[in-house]
Each structure stands twice: as structure tokens, then as C-alpha cells.
Design a protein around this motif. Structure first.
Motif, PDB file in Angstrom:
ATOM      1  N   LYS A 214       0.827  -1.204   0.000  1.00  0.00           N
ATOM      2  CA  LYS A 214       0.000   0.000   0.000  1.00  0.00           C
ATOM      3  C   LYS A 214       0.864   1.258   0.000  1.00  0.00           C
ATOM      4  O   LYS A 214       0.545   2.248  -0.674  1.00  0.00           O
ATOM      5  N   GLY A 217       2.046   2.320  -3.334  1.00  0.00           N
ATOM      6  CA  GLY A 217       1.040   2.810  -4.259  1.00  0.00           C
ATOM      7  C   GLY A 217       0.272   1.737  -5.003  1.00  0.00           C
ATOM      8  O   GLY A 217      -0.436   2.052  -5.968  1.00  0.00           O
ATOM      9  N   VAL A 218       0.375   0.485  -4.572  1.00  0.00           N
ATOM     10  CA  VAL A 218      -0.377  -0.595  -5.226  1.00  0.00           C
ATOM     11  C   VAL A 218      -1.864  -0.417  -4.902  1.00  0.00           C
ATOM     12  O   VAL A 218      -2.238  -0.132  -3.757  1.00  0.00           O
ATOM     13  N   SER A 219      -2.718  -0.591  -5.897  1.00  0.00           N
ATOM     14  CA  SER A 219      -4.149  -0.431  -5.695  1.00  0.00           C
ATOM     15  C   SER A 219      -4.691  -1.526  -4.778  1.00  0.00           C
ATOM     16  O   SER A 219      -4.049  -2.561  -4.553  1.00  0.00           O
ATOM     17  N   ARG A 220      -5.906  -1.319  -4.265  1.00  0.00           N
ATOM     18  CA  ARG A 220      -6.511  -2.305  -3.371  1.00  0.00           C
ATOM     19  C   ARG A 220      -6.755  -3.622  -4.095  1.00  0.00           C
ATOM     20  O   ARG A 220      -6.525  -4.699  -3.551  1.00  0.00           O
ATOM     21  N   THR A 221      -7.227  -3.521  -5.336  1.00  0.00           N
ATOM     22  CA  THR A 221      -7.443  -4.746  -6.106  1.00  0.00           C
ATOM     23  C   THR A 221      -6.133  -5.461  -6.391  1.00  0.00           C
ATOM     24  O   THR A 221      -6.043  -6.692  -6.286  1.00  0.00           O
ATOM     25  N   THR A 223      -3.412  -5.282  -4.595  1.00  0.00           N
ATOM     26  CA  THR A 223      -2.941  -5.842  -3.338  1.00  0.00           C
ATOM     27  C   THR A 223      -3.651  -7.148  -3.013  1.00  0.00           C
ATOM     28  O   THR A 223      -3.034  -8.121  -2.576  1.00  0.00           O
TER      29      THR A 223
END
Length: 317
Positions: A214, A217-221, A223
């Protein structure tokens, strides 16, 4: 021996430390970084290779798989070829298990019965993981309203007995097909997979590597797909392996009760039902029953071995 120096950095407390230049670094203080980094799956595979229960289970499953895919390798008879002259005939060369009350070869039907029973188990287990695993993972990762909705729906299905619901629905879907049985079995068991997946995802999403993803900058999807699901898949794989055996037994139970697979499909449950009235005079019931028991036991043994390999706490116990 190095001379100790008094540490006066903490008033009121006396500590004596050796100068760093005079302390010898022992071999036990060194870390061997020459080997390749390990993962939970690599450690589990090394553990499984040394587990005799896993090896026996794999050998049995491979044997069952060969019978399911190529039953013609073991017999040249047609499982639906039944002759009146062979009714309840004893074993003879080429027919080691004898014949049933319809004059069908019990050995051939036992071999071909593996196909329907195992395919129903595999299909139900796949839907079990797909439906329950997906809903549980989404509920555990995103939480909030979605988690509440999935949890309440799962509680409703928990209150419905699987066999009773399957009997009622399959009676309504007459004539039953193999895919009807698969859909009904998975429809009333997916909350088990959802509960396991939800707990595993909640535990994994609070890990440090998820926090680092997170922060990068990795998106929630992203991740969820790249970091959470691979590390939360272990418990779901274990429970699906065990439930595969449960589904095979459930199909046999429904076929035995006459609401499962239709009579034109050869299955172990149907053959057990056909032979139940001859139990006192002939042992033909024990052949499909033994094949069913060995197959289910092999999948349960596999699930137990994989669970122990993926759970270090279980290994210590």
C-alpha cells in the motif's frame, strides 16, 4: 580475554561491555546467505515429500485418476451389458466380483462407477471454492457493508441441512443430471469456504508486506490479487481437498436414496443401492462400497497432510 569497560550512559546502573574491536565473531554469529530464499510453499513441499501419509494418498489418488480416465485399461466389458443368464452368478475368469441381480458384471460397474462419483466431487469442490472463496475473500478484504451482507447470507445457508435441501431440490429438478447434483451440493456448502477464506484474508491483509504494498502505491485490487490471495490460499486448498471427499460421499448418499444420479449413469451410490437387498446372500455390495471408502479416505489423508505442511503449529503438535 578482552578488558571490560564500564558503561556510564545510564546513571545509577552499572554495565560492563567489551570493546567491539576486541570481540571475536564466532561461526554461529554468521548467516549463510548462499542458499536460495524459501517460501511457505517451498517449505510445505519439502515437508510433504517426507510425509508417508501424503505419499500413500497421492498414490491412491493417481490410481483412482487412471481408473476414472481410462477404465477400459482394466476391463473390456460394457458396464450396461446385463444378461439374464448371469443373474447372481458367482465369480469366474474375467469377472472376479461376480454378477448382480440384474446380471451385470460387478467388477466392470465398480470401475466405471468411479467416473461419475469423482466427477461430481470435483465439480462440487470447484464451485465450492469459486463461490465461497470469492465471496469470503471479498468480504474479508473490503469489510464493511459487504462483509455484513455475505455473513448474514452465509448464516441463512448454515441453518439449512445439506442432504435434506438436496433431496428436496433434486426431487423438483427431476430428472436429475450430474450437473444438477453438482450445483445443489455446492449451493449449500459454500459458506464453509467463505468462512475459511474470510478469516485467512483478514489475517493476511494485516501483514507487513501488505502495508508495504500500500505504501508503494499498489491499488486495493492489486494488493488483493498479488499479495493477499496467494498467501491466504493455503487454508482454502486444505478445506477444499477434504470437502471433495465429502461431496463424493454426498453423491453416493443421494444416489442410494434414489434422488441423485439417474439409473442410466453408473455410480457407486447407485450400485450400493442395487445390492443392498442381497447383502445377506452375496458380498457384491462391498466392492463399490470399498472403492468409495478408499477414494474418500485418500482425499481426506491428502487434506490432512497438506494442512500439517502449511501450518507450522500443527507440525509442532
Amino acid at each position: 580475554m578482552p578488558e571490560l569497560e564500564k558503561d556510564v550512559s545510564r546513571p545509577g546502573q552499572e554495565y560492563y561491555v567489551a570493546p567491539p574491536d576486541e570481540v571475536e565473531v564466532l561461526a554461529t554469529d554468521r548467516v549463510d546467505a548462499s542458499g536460495e530464499p524459501t517460501s511457505i510453499w517451498g517449505d510445505a513441499w519439502r515437508q510433504l515429500r517426507r510425509n508417508p501419509i501424503f505419499l500413500v494418498a497421492v498414490l491412491l489418488i493417481v490410481a483412482v485418476t487412471v481408473v476414472v480416465l481410462w477404465p477400459g485399461l482394466f476391463t473390456d466389458q460394457d458396464p450396461r451389458r446385463c444378461l439374464g443368464d448371469d443373474i447372481m452368478a458367482p465369480p469366474r475368469p474375467g469377472h472376479p466380483f461376480g454378477f448382480d441381480r440384474q446380471g451385470c458384471d460387478v467388477y466392470t460397474r465398480t470401475l466405471y462407477g468411479a467416473r461419475a462419483s469423482v466427477l461430481v466431487g470435483l465439480g462440487a469442490a470447484a464451485l465450492f471454492v469459486l463461490i465461497g472463496g470469492t465471496l469470503g475473500a471479498l468480504a474479508g478484504f473490503f469489510g464493511g457493508v459487504l462483509d455484513e451482507i455475505v455473513s448474514r447470507i452465509a448464516e441463512i445457508f448454515y441453518a439449512i441441512p445439506m442432504v435434506l435441501a438436496a433431496i428436496v431440490l433434486l426431487q423438483m429438478l427431476r430428472p436429475a443430471t450430474m450437473w444438477n447434483v453438482v450445483l445443489v451440493l455446492a449451493s449449500f456448502t459454500w459458506p464453509q469456504a467463505a468462512r475459511i477464506a474470510r478469516g485467512a484474508v483478514i489475517e493476511a491483509k494485516n501483514s507487513e508486506y501488505v502495508t508495504a504494498a500500500k505504501a508503494l502505491g499498489v491499488s486495493r485490487t492489486g494488493t488483493l490479487v498479488r499479495h493477499v490471495l496467494p498467501n491466504a490460499a493455503g487454508p482454502l486448498i486444505v478445506v477444499s481437498t477434504i470437502w471433495l471427499g465429502v461431496f463424493i460421499v454426498a453423491e453416493a448418499t443421494l444416489s442410494y436414496l434414489g434422488v441423485g444420479l439417474p439409473p442410466d449413469i453408473v455410480s457407486w451410490g447407485g450400485d450400493i443401492a442395487r445390492a443392498k437387498n442381497d447383502l445377506r446372500t452375496s458380498p457384491i455390495l462391498f466392492y463399490p462400497a470399498a472403492a468409495l471408502a478408499i477414494t474418500v479416505l485418500s482425499f481426506i489423508m491428502l487434506g490432512d497432510a497438506v494442512r500439517d505442511a502449511l501450518d507450522p503449529k500443527a507440525r509442532k503438535r
